[in-house]
Every structure is written in C-alpha cells, then in structure tokens.
Design a protein around this motif. Structure first.
Motif, PDB file in Angstrom:
ATOM      1  N   GLU A  77       0.504  35.983  -8.876  1.00  0.00           N
ATOM      2  CA  GLU A  77       0.352  34.790  -8.040  1.00  0.00           C
ATOM      3  C   GLU A  77      -0.697  35.023  -6.957  1.00  0.00           C
ATOM      4  O   GLU A  77      -1.545  34.167  -6.706  1.00  0.00           O
ATOM      5  N   ALA A  80      -4.164  35.199  -8.522  1.00  0.00           N
ATOM      6  CA  ALA A  80      -4.649  33.847  -8.834  1.00  0.00           C
ATOM      7  C   ALA A  80      -5.193  33.159  -7.579  1.00  0.00           C
ATOM      8  O   ALA A  80      -6.239  32.506  -7.622  1.00  0.00           O
ATOM      9  N   LYS A  84      -9.144  32.004  -6.966  1.00  0.00           N
ATOM     10  CA  LYS A  84      -9.460  30.616  -6.618  1.00  0.00           C
ATOM     11  C   LYS A  84     -10.251  30.556  -5.311  1.00  0.00           C
ATOM     12  O   LYS A  84     -11.251  29.851  -5.222  1.00  0.00           O
ATOM     13  N   ILE A  90      -9.609  29.636 -12.067  1.00  0.00           N
ATOM     14  CA  ILE A  90      -8.203  29.308 -11.875  1.00  0.00           C
ATOM     15  C   ILE A  90      -7.396  30.094 -12.901  1.00  0.00           C
ATOM     16  O   ILE A  90      -7.477  29.825 -14.100  1.00  0.00           O
ATOM     17  N   GLU A  92      -4.149  31.448 -14.855  1.00  0.00           N
ATOM     18  CA  GLU A  92      -2.809  31.064 -15.297  1.00  0.00           C
ATOM     19  C   GLU A  92      -2.262  32.180 -16.170  1.00  0.00           C
ATOM     20  O   GLU A  92      -3.014  32.882 -16.842  1.00  0.00           O
ATOM     21  N   LYS A  94      -0.080  33.289 -19.321  1.00  0.00           N
ATOM     22  CA  LYS A  94       0.454  32.800 -20.588  1.00  0.00           C
ATOM     23  C   LYS A  94       1.595  33.688 -21.081  1.00  0.00           C
ATOM     24  O   LYS A  94       2.587  33.202 -21.607  1.00  0.00           O
ATOM     25  N   LEU A 103      -3.732  36.353 -20.105  1.00  0.00           N
ATOM     26  CA  LEU A 103      -4.086  35.565 -18.932  1.00  0.00           C
ATOM     27  C   LEU A 103      -5.138  34.534 -19.316  1.00  0.00           C
ATOM     28  O   LEU A 103      -6.033  34.816 -20.121  1.00  0.00           O
ATOM     29  N   LYS A 106      -9.418  29.277 -16.153  1.00  0.00           N
ATOM     30  CA  LYS A 106     -10.069  27.974 -16.293  1.00  0.00           C
ATOM     31  C   LYS A 106     -11.110  27.813 -15.198  1.00  0.00           C
ATOM     32  O   LYS A 106     -11.016  28.439 -14.149  1.00  0.00           O
ATOM     33  N   TYR A 155     -10.803  26.965 -22.665  1.00  0.00           N
ATOM     34  CA  TYR A 155     -10.659  27.855 -21.509  1.00  0.00           C
ATOM     35  C   TYR A 155     -10.882  29.292 -21.970  1.00  0.00           C
ATOM     36  O   TYR A 155     -10.989  29.556 -23.165  1.00  0.00           O
ATOM     37  N   GLU A 157      -9.497  33.151 -22.299  1.00  0.00           N
ATOM     38  CA  GLU A 157      -8.221  33.844 -22.419  1.00  0.00           C
ATOM     39  C   GLU A 157      -8.499  35.335 -22.562  1.00  0.00           C
ATOM     40  O   GLU A 157      -9.437  35.728 -23.258  1.00  0.00           O
TER      41      GLU A 157
END
Length: 168
Positions: A77, A80, A84, A90, A92, A94, A103, A106, A155, A157
C-alpha cells in the motif's frame, strides 16, 4: 563524466518529487510524457543489452531512494502511494504469495498511451519494483514484465519472484 554526481542529483530530484517539492522551472516542472517515452524507446532500439542496464538503473533507484519512503509493515500500500506521488504509475496487487507476487501498473510512465510496438517497454519499472521490494524484504527479488501496453495489453503486469535467501 561524474556518474556519482548525476546519481546524487537524480536521487534528490526523486526525493523532492515524493515530498511534494518538485524542482522549479520556467517551462514547468515536468517534461511531456511523449518526449520522455521517445527518448526511452530510442535508447531501447539501440540494443546491446540496454534493457538490463535500464532494469539495473531502476533497481538501484528502488533500493536506494524509493525504499526509504515505503513502510515495511504496510509494504504494498505504501509502495503504491509512493509510485503515484512520484508519477511513475498506479500500482495494484493481483496476487500475493510467500515467494511470488503479480503486480499491475497502470498509467505507467514508460508506456502509457504508446502504440503496440510488439514488446515490453517497462524495464525501469520492473527494476524499481525489484529493488524496492528487495531492500524492504531483505531477500533477493526479480521482477519480469509479462504484460505491457507496448505489446497491446491494457496495463503492465509484473511477475515478482522472491527468493528464500535472506540478505543483510
């Protein structure tokens, strides 16, 4: 050329950006994304293993700069949030397992809005992920981009492998 001096400048600029103190410039603080991407893609077309060099640059910056701002107890968290703030992308999550993560990134700086050029482009970001996680987990980490906007995907990955061997 004083490479160490350049590294210190890059380190300071990234730290200032993360701390909401971007460098001042008459034309604005950031270059257009398309100019940055044009330079990166131009460098990648040079070949000669440049992808590994870009990955290692990202890994060094992740290990030495970005990791300073990432909270180990709130690892993904806070990572991330830093990505940003630094306008890298961005992040996220997975999938997270003990020795593997997937991960998603984006709006990534290296390939956002690029056409399908048939290859992955985010070697820097893969290195950044590996270096940051390696420093915080104190384990050897390798990140490989498996999806990319440069390959026509929606995106980016990254498959992140975490080795059992502890560092430090």
């Amino acid at each position: 050329m004083d490479k160490e001096l350049l590294h210190k400048k890059i380190k300071k600029d990234i730290e200032d950006l993360i701390n909401n103190h971007p460098p001042e410039r008459t034309l604005g603080n950031l270059i257009p994304l398309s100019i940055f991407q044009a330079v990166r893609i131009g460098v990648l077309t040079a070949g000669c293993g440049i992808e590994a060099i870009i990955y290692n640059i990202g890994k060094d910056i992740g290990r030495e700069v970005i990791s300073r701002y990432v909270d180990r107890d709130n690892l993904l968290e806070s990572f991330a949030e830093i990505l940003k703030k630094a306008k890298i992308g961005i992040l996220e999550v997975k999938k997270v397992e003990e020795n593997e993560m997937i991960l998603i990134l984006k709006d990534c700086i290296s390939c956002h809005n690029v056409p399908n050029v048939g290859t992955t482009l985010c070697h820097f970001e893969a290195g950044l992920i590996a270096g940051t996680l390696e420093k915080k987990l104190r384990r050897k980490v390798n990140a490989v981009e498996t999806k990319c906007c440069g390959k026509g995907d929606e995106y980016c990955e990254f498959l992140v492998k975490i080795e059992d061997k502890l560092y430090w």
